[in-house]
Design a protein around this motif. Sequence first.
Motif, PDB file in Angstrom:
ATOM      1  N   LEU A 148      -2.328   6.920 -10.775  1.00 35.79           N
ATOM      2  CA  LEU A 148      -3.058   8.167 -11.007  1.00 35.79           C
ATOM      3  C   LEU A 148      -4.151   8.235  -9.945  1.00 35.79           C
ATOM      4  CD1 LEU A 148      -3.336   8.089 -14.909  1.00 35.79           C
ATOM      5  CD2 LEU A 148      -1.583   9.192 -13.489  1.00 35.79           C
ATOM      6  N   ARG A 149      -3.826   8.874  -8.846  1.00 37.32           N
ATOM      7  CA  ARG A 149      -4.684   8.818  -7.665  1.00 37.32           C
ATOM      8  C   ARG A 149      -6.109   9.303  -7.936  1.00 37.32           C
ATOM      9  NH1 ARG A 149      -1.649  11.682  -4.659  1.00 37.32           N
ATOM     10  NH2 ARG A 149      -2.841  13.357  -3.708  1.00 37.32           N
ATOM     11  N   SER A 150      -6.246  10.377  -8.689  1.00 32.16           N
ATOM     12  CA  SER A 150      -7.573  10.947  -8.931  1.00 32.16           C
ATOM     13  C   SER A 150      -8.431  10.070  -9.839  1.00 32.16           C
ATOM     14  CB  SER A 150      -7.436  12.347  -9.536  1.00 32.16           C
ATOM     15  OG  SER A 150      -6.882  12.275 -10.834  1.00 32.16           O
ATOM     16  N   LYS A 151      -7.797   9.126 -10.537  1.00 33.46           N
ATOM     17  CA  LYS A 151      -8.547   8.272 -11.461  1.00 33.46           C
ATOM     18  C   LYS A 151      -8.835   6.880 -10.902  1.00 33.46           C
ATOM     19  CE  LYS A 151      -6.971  10.625 -15.664  1.00 33.46           C
ATOM     20  NZ  LYS A 151      -8.305  11.236 -15.895  1.00 33.46           N
ATOM     21  N   LEU A 152      -8.399   6.631  -9.689  1.00 33.25           N
ATOM     22  CA  LEU A 152      -8.688   5.339  -9.066  1.00 33.25           C
ATOM     23  C   LEU A 152     -10.181   5.226  -8.753  1.00 33.25           C
ATOM     24  CD1 LEU A 152      -5.726   5.012  -6.545  1.00 33.25           C
ATOM     25  CD2 LEU A 152      -6.161   3.493  -8.499  1.00 33.25           C
ATOM     26  N   LEU A 153     -10.777   4.106  -9.077  1.00 35.32           N
ATOM     27  CA  LEU A 153     -12.171   3.887  -8.716  1.00 35.32           C
ATOM     28  C   LEU A 153     -12.337   3.778  -7.204  1.00 35.32           C
ATOM     29  CD1 LEU A 153     -13.440   1.427 -11.485  1.00 35.32           C
ATOM     30  CD2 LEU A 153     -13.954   3.850 -11.230  1.00 35.32           C
ATOM     31  N   PRO A 154     -11.544   2.941  -6.515  1.00 36.49           N
ATOM     32  CA  PRO A 154     -11.648   2.941  -5.053  1.00 36.49           C
ATOM     33  C   PRO A 154     -10.941   4.184  -4.498  1.00 36.49           C
ATOM     34  CG  PRO A 154     -10.651   0.904  -5.890  1.00 36.49           C
ATOM     35  CD  PRO A 154     -10.594   1.914  -6.988  1.00 36.49           C
ATOM     36  N   GLN A 155     -11.666   4.985  -3.764  1.00 36.10           N
ATOM     37  CA  GLN A 155     -11.065   6.164  -3.151  1.00 36.10           C
ATOM     38  C   GLN A 155     -10.817   5.955  -1.658  1.00 36.10           C
ATOM     39  OE1 GLN A 155     -10.110   9.543  -4.550  1.00 36.10           O
ATOM     40  NE2 GLN A 155      -9.763   7.913  -6.069  1.00 36.10           N
ATOM     41  N   THR A 156     -10.921   4.704  -1.206  1.00 35.24           N
ATOM     42  CA  THR A 156     -10.526   4.356   0.163  1.00 35.24           C
ATOM     43  C   THR A 156      -9.052   3.979   0.102  1.00 35.24           C
ATOM     44  OG1 THR A 156     -12.743   3.564   0.688  1.00 35.24           O
ATOM     45  CG2 THR A 156     -10.967   2.827   2.125  1.00 35.24           C
ATOM     46  N   LEU A 157      -8.193   4.936   0.431  1.00 36.96           N
ATOM     47  CA  LEU A 157      -6.751   4.742   0.303  1.00 36.96           C
ATOM     48  C   LEU A 157      -6.141   4.363   1.652  1.00 36.96           C
ATOM     49  CD1 LEU A 157      -5.843   7.786  -1.996  1.00 36.96           C
ATOM     50  CD2 LEU A 157      -6.808   5.560  -2.613  1.00 36.96           C
ATOM     51  N   TRP A 158      -5.354   3.311   1.625  1.00 36.65           N
ATOM     52  CA  TRP A 158      -4.618   2.827   2.808  1.00 36.65           C
ATOM     53  C   TRP A 158      -3.145   3.058   2.486  1.00 36.65           C
ATOM     54  CZ3 TRP A 158      -4.347  -3.139   3.983  1.00 36.65           C
ATOM     55  CH2 TRP A 158      -3.574  -3.350   5.139  1.00 36.65           C
ATOM     56  N   VAL A 159      -2.538   4.004   3.194  1.00 38.19           N
ATOM     57  CA  VAL A 159      -1.231   4.530   2.805  1.00 38.19           C
ATOM     58  C   VAL A 159      -0.150   4.122   3.798  1.00 38.19           C
ATOM     59  CG1 VAL A 159       0.068   6.621   2.248  1.00 38.19           C
ATOM     60  CG2 VAL A 159      -2.379   6.496   1.725  1.00 38.19           C
ATOM     61  N   ALA A 160       0.965   3.600   3.264  1.00 42.24           N
ATOM     62  CA  ALA A 160       2.113   3.229   4.087  1.00 42.24           C
ATOM     63  C   ALA A 160       3.152   4.339   4.062  1.00 42.24           C
ATOM     64  CB  ALA A 160       2.737   1.932   3.575  1.00 42.24           C
ATOM     65  N   SER A 161       3.520   4.801   5.233  1.00 39.89           N
ATOM     66  CA  SER A 161       4.574   5.821   5.351  1.00 39.89           C
ATOM     67  C   SER A 161       5.151   5.723   6.756  1.00 39.89           C
ATOM     68  CB  SER A 161       4.008   7.225   5.100  1.00 39.89           C
ATOM     69  OG  SER A 161       5.035   8.197   5.179  1.00 39.89           O
ATOM     70  N   TYR A 162       6.410   5.249   6.858  1.00 33.16           N
ATOM     71  CA  TYR A 162       7.026   5.017   8.157  1.00 33.16           C
ATOM     72  C   TYR A 162       7.945   6.185   8.552  1.00 33.16           C
ATOM     73  CZ  TYR A 162       5.722   0.285   6.645  1.00 33.16           C
ATOM     74  OH  TYR A 162       5.039  -0.811   6.171  1.00 33.16           O
ATOM     75  N   ASP A 163       8.067   6.373   9.857  1.00 34.41           N
ATOM     76  CA  ASP A 163       8.961   7.396  10.411  1.00 34.41           C
ATOM     77  C   ASP A 163       8.630   8.781   9.874  1.00 34.41           C
ATOM     78  OD1 ASP A 163      10.418   5.408  11.832  1.00 34.41           O
ATOM     79  OD2 ASP A 163      11.532   4.931  10.005  1.00 34.41           O
ATOM     80  N   THR A 164       7.350   9.050   9.668  1.00 27.56           N
ATOM     81  CA  THR A 164       6.875  10.368   9.233  1.00 27.56           C
ATOM     82  C   THR A 164       5.782  10.820  10.181  1.00 27.56           C
ATOM     83  OG1 THR A 164       5.313   9.300   7.715  1.00 27.56           O
ATOM     84  CG2 THR A 164       7.438   9.981   6.796  1.00 27.56           C
ATOM     85  N   LYS A 165       5.456  12.094  10.151  1.00 28.63           N
ATOM     86  CA  LYS A 165       4.444  12.605  11.078  1.00 28.63           C
ATOM     87  C   LYS A 165       3.025  12.283  10.624  1.00 28.63           C
ATOM     88  CE  LYS A 165       4.114  17.281   9.112  1.00 28.63           C
ATOM     89  NZ  LYS A 165       4.208  18.719   9.412  1.00 28.63           N
ATOM     90  N   ASP A 166       2.863  11.953   9.347  1.00 26.97           N
ATOM     91  CA  ASP A 166       1.556  11.555   8.825  1.00 26.97           C
ATOM     92  C   ASP A 166       1.768  10.825   7.511  1.00 26.97           C
ATOM     93  OD1 ASP A 166       1.838  13.570   6.763  1.00 26.97           O
ATOM     94  OD2 ASP A 166       1.206  15.047   8.254  1.00 26.97           O
ATOM     95  N   ALA A 167       0.666  10.492   6.844  1.00 23.38           N
ATOM     96  CA  ALA A 167       0.749   9.710   5.609  1.00 23.38           C
ATOM     97  C   ALA A 167       1.233  10.512   4.414  1.00 23.38           C
ATOM     98  CB  ALA A 167      -0.614   9.094   5.296  1.00 23.38           C
TER      99      ALA A 167
END
Length: 305
Positions: A148-167
Amino acid sequence: MSAKFIDVASYQPETLAYFQAAKALGITGVVVKITEGSAQGTNYVNPKAKKQVQNARKCGLTVSGYHFLRSISVSDAKQEAQFFVKEAQKVGLNKGSMLAIDVEAGDLTHQPAALTDQVNTFAAELKRLGYGKVSVYASTSWFKARLLRSKLLPQTLWVASYDTKDAGISCAAWQYTDRQLIAGAKTDVSVDYSGLFTGNGPEQVQKAVVKPAVKNTWVDDFGVTWHQEKGIFVSQQAIYLRWGASTKSSQIALLPAGSGIKYDAFAHSGGYVWLRQPRGKGQFGYLATGKSANGQRVDCWGKFI
C-alpha cells in the motif's frame, strides 16, 4: 543529469579494482547487501560486505546498505531490523547512512496491508535505533499491487523496472538494469533522482527522511483530486508558476532552472503532475512538474529534496 549508483551482494567482487572500474563509469554511490532474514531465521550475512564497504569508500563512493526482507509477521520484521542494524554497524555504516529494505521475496505475505505493516515496523525500528534515512526497494508491480504505497512510512522509494522508459511511478531512484558489466561482473545500476544515494557522504548524519503517509485528500471546484504532501521541489528547467492547475491559467512568473518551490499538495490533472505552492493570504500558485498518465507520473522536470 541525475547521478547513478550500483548495488552489490556476494555475487559482485569486493576488490578495489571493481569499485575503481565503477567510478570510471561515472558511478558515485553503492548500496551493499548486508543481511537477509534475522538471527531467528535465515540468519544470512553477506561475507563480502565489510570489504565492499571499505573499498567503495576508498574510491570516494557514497555507501549505503540494504537488507533482504524475509519477515512473516510484524514481530519478525522488528527482529530483522535489529539484526540488520547490528551487522550494518559491524561493517562501518553509521547513523548517517541510507538503509534500504529490499522487498521482493516471493514467499512474503500476499496481503498488501499486512506486508505494509511489516515494512513500516522494520522502518520504525531502524529509526528507533538511530538510522533515520530509510528507503524501500521493490519492483513497480510490487509497489502497485503487493504494498500500500500511500501508507508506507518511508516515502523514499527505490523502484526496479527494466527495459522500460522510466520507473512507472514517482520515486527517489530507479534501478533500470541488472546487466551492466563492471570489471566483468553483472551489476545493477540505478538513477538517483533524489541525491540520497549519491549526494551525501557516509560520515554526514542527516535528518530522518521517514515521512508520515498522506492523510488528507480533497476535490477542488474543478473536479481535481488533491493530496496533502509537504516538500520542496527543485526545478531542472524553466517552468511557469500559474494561478491555477492548468496550462490555460494565467502566469505568475517564469521560474528559472534551479528554483526551489515549497509545496503543500499535489494532483494529477490535464496530463501533468501539479504542485500547489502556498503564497499567503489564502492564495496559491500552481506548478506543472512533469507529465502524468493514468494517474502515474511518467517523467519529472526536477528533483524533490
